[in-house]
Design a protein around this motif. Structure first.
Motif: not given
Ligand code: DAH
Length: 341
Positions: A13-31, A68-75
């Motif tokens: 819920k709290e995760f925020k990302a400044k770049s697509l690389e951060e989102v990808e790292a988060f996705r790998i870590k969780l999903l 959902q978070k990953v999709d939203e942040l990517k968009a």
């Protein structure tokens, strides 16, 4: 196990990302295939039976929310990247105008005269602006005492032998006749110089177009018809011409040609001084002396010549009544001829 799942849910819920690389790292870590959520699902069977229901619900919620978070942040990040590009390339801004120049009215008219005569077989010839006495005066039958040879009328560069700035483009006739054999059909546009005080009506330099036609049996009727064609092409089909007897040393007979007034079409106005006609050129049958001076047998050949001022034609076409405007380079004046290009 349940508390770890709840922790990850909170983190998601709290995760925020400044770049697509951060989102990808988060996705790998969780999903990811070796991610936290996979691991927790693997633990499911070890969870106590009474916790299984809640654990399952939290785990499913975590999986959905993480995705959902990953999709939203990517968009979001893709959108802001696009915005960044458009903000530095604002295609809606007005451009800096690269102003294009315009052709000078004298060039426009000169080219028009050339085109009109090209259509009936006249070719362009040119000569030097600094001329000797022979080409500017003597060959053209000017007697030695003629007033045009006076210092008051002509800019001399050297005296004895005389070299001067040409006073008319008739000098080019002489050069063409000396260097070719008839039939000759030529027009010679160019700049000419006269020792005149500069005013609205006179200038020390201006432009002329000379015409010359030499062949067997050329008559005054040919001259008249050629000039009528020219006048109607230049000023319109309804234009009338009038030839008045005149005198030039190099033509016999000589005439001046008027065209019906371009403003009032002959009815009479202040431009034509209520005569209905405007003078535009001098002409005549080439004097046999001139033909002989230039090595052409006057018993075999005859011809006509004419000479017109380009500024004069431009003045009538554009209604410009001050000759000085043509050489002042005033941008406001010159800009008016853009449409004529
Ligand atoms: N050269 C004359 C002038 O400058 C114009 C002129 C008149 C040219 C009669 C000609 C001609 O060829 O036949 O005023």
């Amino acid at each position: 196990m349940l508390s770890r799942a709840k922790e990850l849910l909170q983190e998601t819920k709290e995760f925020k990302a400044k770049s697509l690389e951060e989102v990808e790292a988060f996705r790998i870590k969780l999903l990811g295939s070796k991610g936290e959520i996979k691991k927790l699902f693997a633990e499911f069977r070890n969870v106590a039976a009474e916790e299984k229901k809640e654990f399952g619900a939290v785990l499913n919620q975590l999986k959905d929310q993480a995705q959902q978070k990953v999709d939203e942040l990517k968009a979001d990040l893709a959108g802001s990247a696009a915005k960044e590009v458009t903000s530095s390339f604002d295609f809606t801004r007005p451009t800096t105008l690269n102003e294009i120049g315009s052709r000078h009215p004298i060039s426009i008219i000169k080219n028009e005269i050339i085109e009109i005569f090209n259509r009936i077989g006249f070719q362009v010839s040119e000569g030097p602006e600094i001329e000797d006495d022979w080409h500017n005066f003597s060959a053209l039958n000017f007697p030695p005492e003629h007033p045009a040879r006076d210092m008051q009328d002509t800019f001399f560069v050297e005296k004895d032998p005389d070299i001067a700035l040409r006073t008319h483009t008739s000098s080019v006739q002489v050069r063409v006749m000396e260097n070719s054999t008839p039939p000759i059909r030529t027009i010679s546009p160019g700049r000419v110089y006269r020792n005149e005080a500069i005013s609205a009506r006179a200038h020390c330099f201006f432009h002329q177009v000379e015409g010359l036609y030499i062949d067997k049996n050329v008559s005054f009727a040919d001259l008249r018809q050629t000039l009528l064609y020219f006048a109607q092409e230049m000023f319109g089909k309804e234009t009338k011409i009038r030839l008045r007897p005149s005198y030039f040393p190099f033509t016999e007979p000589s005439a001046e040609m008027d065209v019906s007034c371009t403003i009032c079409s002959g009815k009479g106005c202040n431009v034509c001084k209520y005569t209905g006609y405007l003078e535009i050129l001098g002409c005549g049958m080439v004097d046999p002396n001139v033909l002989e001076n230039c090595g052409i047998d006057s018993k075999v050949y005859s011809g006509f010549a004419f000479g017109m001022g380009v500024e004069r034609i431009a003045q009538l076409k554009y209604n410009v009544n001050d000759l000085r405007l043509y050489s002042e380079n005033d941008k406001g004046f010159l800009d008016q001829f853009k449409a004529a290009l």
